[in-house]
Write a protein that holds these residues in place. Structure first.
Motif, short mmCIF file in Angstrom:
data_model
loop_
_atom_site.label_atom_id
_atom_site.label_comp_id
_atom_site.label_asym_id
_atom_site.label_seq_id
_atom_site.Cartn_x
_atom_site.Cartn_y
_atom_site.Cartn_z
N THR A 97 0.83 -1.21 0.00
CA THR A 97 0.00 0.00 0.00
C THR A 97 0.86 1.26 0.00
O THR A 97 0.57 2.23 -0.71
CB THR A 97 -0.95 0.01 1.21
OG1 THR A 97 -1.75 -1.17 1.16
CG2 THR A 97 -1.85 1.22 1.21
N MET A 98 1.94 1.26 0.78
CA MET A 98 2.84 2.42 0.80
C MET A 98 3.54 2.60 -0.54
O MET A 98 3.72 3.73 -1.00
CB MET A 98 3.86 2.29 1.92
CG MET A 98 3.28 2.47 3.31
SD MET A 98 2.49 4.07 3.56
CE MET A 98 0.77 3.68 3.37
N ALA A 99 3.89 1.51 -1.20
CA ALA A 99 4.50 1.59 -2.53
C ALA A 99 3.51 2.22 -3.52
O ALA A 99 3.91 3.05 -4.36
CB ALA A 99 4.94 0.21 -3.00
N GLU A 100 2.24 1.84 -3.43
CA GLU A 100 1.22 2.42 -4.30
C GLU A 100 1.02 3.91 -4.01
O GLU A 100 0.85 4.71 -4.93
CB GLU A 100 -0.11 1.68 -4.14
CG GLU A 100 -0.08 0.28 -4.70
CD GLU A 100 -1.24 -0.57 -4.24
OE1 GLU A 100 -2.03 -0.13 -3.37
OE2 GLU A 100 -1.36 -1.69 -4.75
N ALA A 101 1.04 4.27 -2.73
CA ALA A 101 0.87 5.68 -2.35
C ALA A 101 2.04 6.52 -2.88
O ALA A 101 1.82 7.61 -3.44
CB ALA A 101 0.75 5.81 -0.84
N ILE A 102 3.25 6.01 -2.74
CA ILE A 102 4.42 6.73 -3.23
C ILE A 102 4.39 6.82 -4.75
O ILE A 102 4.70 7.87 -5.33
CB ILE A 102 5.71 6.06 -2.72
CG1 ILE A 102 5.83 6.25 -1.21
CG2 ILE A 102 6.95 6.61 -3.44
CD1 ILE A 102 6.88 5.39 -0.55
N ALA A 103 4.01 5.74 -5.42
CA ALA A 103 3.91 5.75 -6.89
C ALA A 103 2.86 6.76 -7.35
O ALA A 103 3.07 7.46 -8.36
CB ALA A 103 3.57 4.36 -7.40
N THR A 104 1.76 6.88 -6.63
CA THR A 104 0.72 7.86 -6.98
C THR A 104 1.26 9.28 -6.82
O THR A 104 1.06 10.13 -7.70
CB THR A 104 -0.53 7.67 -6.10
OG1 THR A 104 -0.99 6.33 -6.24
CG2 THR A 104 -1.63 8.64 -6.48
#
Length: 131
Positions: free
Chosen positions: A64-71
């Motif tokens: 989830t944190m990887a997705e948030a950073i990618a966003t």
């Protein structure tokens, strides 16, 4: 089928045939994915002990944190001018959209991390060794 393909398709880590989840869930109806207790094909018990999937929660957090950073990076790279509130709302929306896929993937990944695949014909090999 390769082990990686089985992982992506959500197949049992032991036999790579039976499905781990009965349903995918529906975010619009707020119904989460339902997991089989045992593999429908080889009867492998997925939850080895109470609290077995506690570690999958940490995997889900990392994903989830990887997705948030990618966003966030995508917003900056695309030069989209958003206020802090709008950016946080966008990141939160992305996290909610991927809630159930992250839940499923983290549990599947956790199972594959700690389960070895059964070899084809392993029972036959044992019988031949006894003779």
């Amino acid at each position: 089928m390769s082990r990686f393909n089985s992982l992506l398709k959500g197949k049992c880590p032991k036999c790579e045939t039976g499905k781990i989840f009965e349903s995918n869930g529906n975010i619009l109806k707020l119904k989460g994915p339902i997991m089989h207790d045992n593999c429908p094909h080889c009867n492998y018990k997925f939850e080895r002990e109470p609290g077995y999937f506690y570690g999958a929660m940490f995997m889900s957090y990392g994903i989830t944190m990887a997705e948030a950073i990618a966003t966030y990076v995508a917003i900056k790279v695309l030069n989209i001018d958003l206020s802090i509130d709008a950016m946080m709302a966008t990141i939160t929306a992305v996290m909610l959209i991927f809630l159930f896929p992250n839940f499923k993937f983290s549990r599947i990944l956790w199972l594959y991390t700690f389960t070895k695949k059964d070899e084809v014909g392993s029972a036959d090999k044992i019988e031949r060794l006894k003779i």
